[in-house]
Enzyme design. Structure first.
Site, PDB file in Angstrom:
ATOM      1  N   ILE A   1       0.827  -1.230   0.000  1.00 28.94           N
ATOM      2  CA  ILE A   1       0.000   0.000   0.000  1.00 28.94           C
ATOM      3  C   ILE A   1       0.853   1.269   0.000  1.00 28.94           C
ATOM      4  CG2 ILE A   1      -2.253  -0.663   0.954  1.00 28.94           C
ATOM      5  CD1 ILE A   1      -1.148   0.213   3.707  1.00 28.94           C
TER       6      ILE A   1
ATOM      7  N   GLU B   1       9.055  -4.256   9.754  1.00 31.80           N
ATOM      8  CA  GLU B   1       7.964  -3.546  10.431  1.00 31.80           C
ATOM      9  C   GLU B   1       6.739  -4.424  10.624  1.00 31.80           C
ATOM     10  OE1 GLU B   1       7.381   0.086   8.255  1.00 31.80           O
ATOM     11  OE2 GLU B   1       9.213   0.959   9.107  1.00 31.80           O
ATOM     12  N   VAL B   2       6.534  -5.375   9.724  1.00 32.26           N
ATOM     13  CA  VAL B   2       5.391  -6.298   9.840  1.00 32.26           C
ATOM     14  C   VAL B   2       5.972  -7.693  10.035  1.00 32.26           C
ATOM     15  CG1 VAL B   2       3.341  -7.236   8.737  1.00 32.26           C
ATOM     16  CG2 VAL B   2       3.966  -4.837   8.353  1.00 32.26           C
TER      17      VAL B   2
ATOM     18  N   HIS C   1       7.822 -11.769   4.681  1.00 36.63           N
ATOM     19  CA  HIS C   1       7.454 -11.224   3.367  1.00 36.63           C
ATOM     20  C   HIS C   1       8.691 -10.802   2.608  1.00 36.63           C
ATOM     21  CE1 HIS C   1       7.417  -7.832   6.213  1.00 36.63           C
ATOM     22  NE2 HIS C   1       7.850  -7.080   5.206  1.00 36.63           N
TER      23      HIS C   1
HETATM   24  P1  5GP Z   1       8.885  -4.270   6.198  1.00 36.87           P
HETATM   25  O1  5GP Z   1       8.309  -5.034   7.364  1.00 36.87           O
HETATM   26  O2  5GP Z   1       9.451  -5.160   5.133  1.00 36.87           O
HETATM   27  O3  5GP Z   1       9.873  -3.213   6.618  1.00 36.87           O
HETATM   28  O4  5GP Z   1       7.745  -3.412   5.535  1.00 36.87           O
HETATM   29  C1  5GP Z   1       6.400  -3.792   5.548  1.00 36.87           C
HETATM   30  C2  5GP Z   1       5.761  -3.362   4.242  1.00 36.87           C
HETATM   31  O5  5GP Z   1       4.387  -3.628   4.353  1.00 36.87           O
HETATM   32  C3  5GP Z   1       5.924  -1.877   3.886  1.00 36.87           C
HETATM   33  O6  5GP Z   1       6.446  -1.787   2.564  1.00 36.87           O
HETATM   34  C4  5GP Z   1       4.512  -1.324   3.980  1.00 36.87           C
HETATM   35  O7  5GP Z   1       4.257  -0.351   3.017  1.00 36.87           O
HETATM   36  C5  5GP Z   1       3.656  -2.565   3.775  1.00 36.87           C
HETATM   37  N1  5GP Z   1       2.381  -2.506   4.479  1.00 36.87           N
HETATM   38  C6  5GP Z   1       2.177  -2.115   5.751  1.00 36.87           C
HETATM   39  N2  5GP Z   1       0.866  -2.216   6.076  1.00 36.87           N
HETATM   40  C7  5GP Z   1       0.245  -2.709   4.974  1.00 36.87           C
HETATM   41  C8  5GP Z   1      -1.123  -3.025   4.696  1.00 36.87           C
HETATM   42  O8  5GP Z   1      -2.031  -2.897   5.514  1.00 36.87           O
HETATM   43  N3  5GP Z   1      -1.394  -3.511   3.450  1.00 36.87           N
HETATM   44  C9  5GP Z   1      -0.419  -3.672   2.505  1.00 36.87           C
HETATM   45  N4  5GP Z   1      -0.809  -4.140   1.326  1.00 36.87           N
HETATM   46  N5  5GP Z   1       0.872  -3.365   2.733  1.00 36.87           N
HETATM   47  C10 5GP Z   1       1.205  -2.896   3.950  1.00 36.87           C
END
Ligand code: 5GP
Length: 138
Positions: free
Chosen positions: A34, A97-98, A102
């Site tokens: 998103i 962050e999540v 992924h």
């Molecule tokens: P990371 O954990 O790899 O640093 O980043 C998490 C990714 O998940 C980020 O690129 C962020 O934009 C994406 N993201 C966070 N919340 C959501 C969501 O609710 N839906 C989607 N489709 N992507 C998300």
């Protein structure tokens, strides 16, 4: 570190919050980020729980990487790209962050720069990009 079943991607898997899915098989799902850092930026996740590469099983890693490769080819074709960036982060100190495994898949063009993180994308534009990716998958 244990898996939190209420993380945002677990909710996406359970369809408790919406997502723009572009591909799905028995073991994995690919959906649009998103906050896209490039047009066509998508994420690939396993359907089963794990936080990241550090606790993933060989089966989860294998399934996810096969889908990452498939989606890499799809975004190359969909965006007439010159290359693909694959990103993956482990634990907060590693940039995660999540906390559901992924991989980011980002189509790239010669000389382009990724947009800064944290900016919400335009919903309609993300839908258009998803349509192109689905078409490229045939
Ligand atoms: P990371 O954990 O790899 O640093 O980043 C998490 C990714 O998940 C980020 O690129 C962020 O934009 C994406 N993201 C966070 N919340 C959501 C969501 O609710 N839906 C989607 N489709 N992507 C998300």
């Amino acid at each position: 570190m244990s898996y939190d079943p209420d993380n945002i991607f677990a909710k996406i898997l359970r369809n408790e919050i919406p997502s723009t899915r572009v591909y799905e098989d028995d073991a994995t799902v690919a959906f649009m980020d998103i906050m896209p850092r490039a047009d066509g930026h998508l994420l690939v996740i396993p359907k089963t729980p794990c936080r990241n590469v550090l606790d993933a099983s060989p089966e989860q890693l294998s399934a996810v990487m096969q889908t990452v490769q498939k989606m890499g080819h799809a975004v190359l074709k969909a965006f007439d790209a010159d290359g693909v960036t694959i990103q993956q982060f482990n634990e907060a100190a590693g940039g995660q962050e999540v906390f559901h495994l992924h991989f980011h898949v980002l189509p790239r063009h010669e000389g382009d720069r990724l947009r800064p993180p944290g900016n919400m994308g335009d919903r309609e534009q993300i839908e258009e990009h998803a349509t192109k990716i689905r078409a490229a998958l045939g």
